[in-house]
Design a protein around this motif. Sequence first.
Motif, mmCIF file in Angstrom:
data_model
loop_
_atom_site.group_PDB
_atom_site.id
_atom_site.type_symbol
_atom_site.label_atom_id
_atom_site.label_comp_id
_atom_site.label_asym_id
_atom_site.label_seq_id
_atom_site.Cartn_x
_atom_site.Cartn_y
_atom_site.Cartn_z
ATOM 1 N N PHE A 1 0.838 -1.199 0.000
ATOM 2 C CA PHE A 1 0.000 0.000 0.000
ATOM 3 C C PHE A 1 0.871 1.245 0.000
ATOM 4 C CE2 PHE A 1 0.689 -1.326 4.295
ATOM 5 C CZ PHE A 1 0.780 -0.179 5.085
ATOM 6 N N GLY A 2 1.907 1.186 -0.809
ATOM 7 C CA GLY A 2 2.831 2.307 -0.872
ATOM 8 C C GLY A 2 4.049 2.086 -0.007
ATOM 9 N N ASP A 3 4.015 1.015 0.788
ATOM 10 C CA ASP A 3 5.110 0.752 1.704
ATOM 11 C C ASP A 3 6.365 0.245 1.001
ATOM 12 O OD1 ASP A 3 3.670 -1.561 1.120
ATOM 13 O OD2 ASP A 3 3.921 -2.437 3.105
ATOM 14 N N ALA A 4 6.261 -0.100 -0.259
ATOM 15 C CA ALA A 4 7.412 -0.576 -1.025
ATOM 16 C C ALA A 4 7.818 0.419 -2.116
ATOM 17 C CB ALA A 4 7.113 -1.943 -1.629
ATOM 18 N N ALA A 5 7.285 1.627 -2.036
ATOM 19 C CA ALA A 5 7.577 2.636 -3.062
ATOM 20 C C ALA A 5 9.068 2.929 -3.163
ATOM 21 C CB ALA A 5 6.794 3.913 -2.775
ATOM 22 N N LEU A 6 9.757 2.898 -2.044
ATOM 23 C CA LEU A 6 11.202 3.131 -2.039
ATOM 24 C C LEU A 6 11.909 2.116 -2.931
ATOM 25 C CD1 LEU A 6 13.863 4.312 -0.890
ATOM 26 C CD2 LEU A 6 13.595 2.719 1.009
ATOM 27 N N ALA A 7 11.598 0.854 -2.764
ATOM 28 C CA ALA A 7 12.223 -0.193 -3.576
ATOM 29 C C ALA A 7 11.833 -0.056 -5.041
ATOM 30 C CB ALA A 7 11.841 -1.578 -3.044
ATOM 31 N N GLU A 8 10.558 0.181 -5.286
ATOM 32 C CA GLU A 8 10.082 0.333 -6.666
ATOM 33 C C GLU A 8 10.796 1.481 -7.375
ATOM 34 O OE1 GLU A 8 7.543 -1.058 -8.857
ATOM 35 O OE2 GLU A 8 7.949 -2.759 -7.565
ATOM 36 N N ASP B 1 8.555 -5.501 -8.445
ATOM 37 C CA ASP B 1 7.370 -6.036 -7.789
ATOM 38 C C ASP B 1 7.130 -7.434 -8.347
ATOM 39 O OD1 ASP B 1 4.756 -6.761 -7.098
ATOM 40 O OD2 ASP B 1 3.927 -4.785 -7.523
ATOM 41 N N PRO B 2 7.103 -8.461 -7.495
ATOM 42 C CA PRO B 2 6.895 -9.826 -7.996
ATOM 43 C C PRO B 2 5.626 -9.985 -8.827
ATOM 44 C CG PRO B 2 7.472 -9.867 -5.672
ATOM 45 C CD PRO B 2 7.274 -8.432 -6.041
ATOM 46 N N ARG C 1 5.944 -13.950 -4.506
ATOM 47 C CA ARG C 1 4.688 -13.207 -4.377
ATOM 48 C C ARG C 1 3.737 -13.881 -3.392
ATOM 49 N NH1 ARG C 1 0.611 -13.876 -8.695
ATOM 50 N NH2 ARG C 1 0.729 -15.946 -7.766
ATOM 51 N N ASP C 2 3.588 -15.192 -3.512
ATOM 52 C CA ASP C 2 2.661 -15.909 -2.642
ATOM 53 C C ASP C 2 3.087 -15.844 -1.174
ATOM 54 O OD1 ASP C 2 1.238 -16.488 -4.933
ATOM 55 O OD2 ASP C 2 1.785 -18.620 -4.974
ATOM 56 N N ALA C 3 4.384 -15.952 -0.915
ATOM 57 C CA ALA C 3 4.892 -15.853 0.459
ATOM 58 C C ALA C 3 4.683 -14.442 1.005
ATOM 59 C CB ALA C 3 6.365 -16.235 0.514
ATOM 60 N N MET C 4 4.939 -13.441 0.172
ATOM 61 C CA MET C 4 4.747 -12.050 0.571
ATOM 62 C C MET C 4 3.293 -11.812 0.976
ATOM 63 S SD MET C 4 5.135 -8.653 -1.848
ATOM 64 C CE MET C 4 3.765 -9.167 -2.911
ATOM 65 N N ILE C 5 2.377 -12.252 0.153
ATOM 66 C CA ILE C 5 0.960 -12.040 0.429
ATOM 67 C C ILE C 5 0.531 -12.810 1.677
ATOM 68 C CG2 ILE C 5 -1.381 -12.500 -0.446
ATOM 69 C CD1 ILE C 5 -0.293 -11.707 -3.238
ATOM 70 N N ALA C 6 0.961 -14.055 1.799
ATOM 71 C CA ALA C 6 0.583 -14.859 2.968
ATOM 72 C C ALA C 6 1.121 -14.232 4.256
ATOM 73 C CB ALA C 6 1.098 -16.286 2.813
ATOM 74 N N ASP C 7 2.370 -13.804 4.233
ATOM 75 C CA ASP C 7 2.965 -13.195 5.429
ATOM 76 C C ASP C 7 2.267 -11.888 5.783
ATOM 77 O OD1 ASP C 7 4.749 -15.315 5.488
ATOM 78 O OD2 ASP C 7 6.450 -14.145 4.731
ATOM 79 N N HIS D 1 7.157 -6.526 2.229
ATOM 80 C CA HIS D 1 7.059 -6.068 0.842
ATOM 81 C C HIS D 1 8.416 -5.655 0.269
ATOM 82 C CE1 HIS D 1 2.766 -6.478 0.464
ATOM 83 N NE2 HIS D 1 2.670 -6.025 1.689
ATOM 84 N N LEU D 2 9.247 -5.023 1.083
ATOM 85 C CA LEU D 2 10.585 -4.658 0.612
ATOM 86 C C LEU D 2 11.444 -5.903 0.388
ATOM 87 C CD1 LEU D 2 11.312 -1.556 2.883
ATOM 88 C CD2 LEU D 2 10.825 -1.553 0.419
#
Length: 159
Positions: A41-48, A54-55, A79-85, A132-133
Motif C-alpha cells: 500500500f505504498g510501503d514498497a515505493a522506495l524499492a520500486e 514487484d513480484p 509473491r505468494d509468500a509475501m501475500i501470505a505473510d 514487501h521490501l
Amino acid sequence: MTIMTKAAVTAAALALGLSTAHAAGTYTLDNEARILSGEAFGDAALAESAGYPDPELVIQWAARLGLSDGQVAAATRIRDAMIADAKEIAPDYVRLEHELHALFEGGRAGSAKVRALTADIAELEGRLRFIHLDARLRMRFELTRDQLRAYNRIKAGES
C-alpha cells in the motif's frame, strides 16, 4: 468513523514536507482492502523507485521480460509468500488503526493509550513494510541485468 482520505493524507504529508511516497504508505480507508489482501500500500515505493521489481508485475510481464519457467515459479513463490505473510499481520494492523481513530473521534484519546497504540501500529507497519521490501529484494536476484533493465523500461512506460 471518519478516516482520512488518500488526498487528505497526501496533502498533510506535503504540508509537513514529507514525500508523497511516505504518504502513500499511510493507512487510509481507501487502502484498507489492499492491506487486508496482503498487497503493498505504498510501503514498497522506495524499492520500486530504485528499480527493485514487484513480484506481481514480474509475473504479469513474464513474456515481455523473457522469463524462464524457473523464474516464473520463483516469482510466484516470492509473491505468494509475501501475500501470505502480510495477510497474517494485516488484520491486527487494521484493528489497531481503527482503535486509534476511534479514540480521537470519541474524544477519549490520552497520551498513554495513544503512545501504546502508535507503538504497536508502528511495529506492525514496520513488519508489513519489511515483507514487501524483502520480496522486492529477493525478486531482484531472480532476474538478469537485462531483465531488470527491461522491467524498468516497461515500468516507465517504454516498450
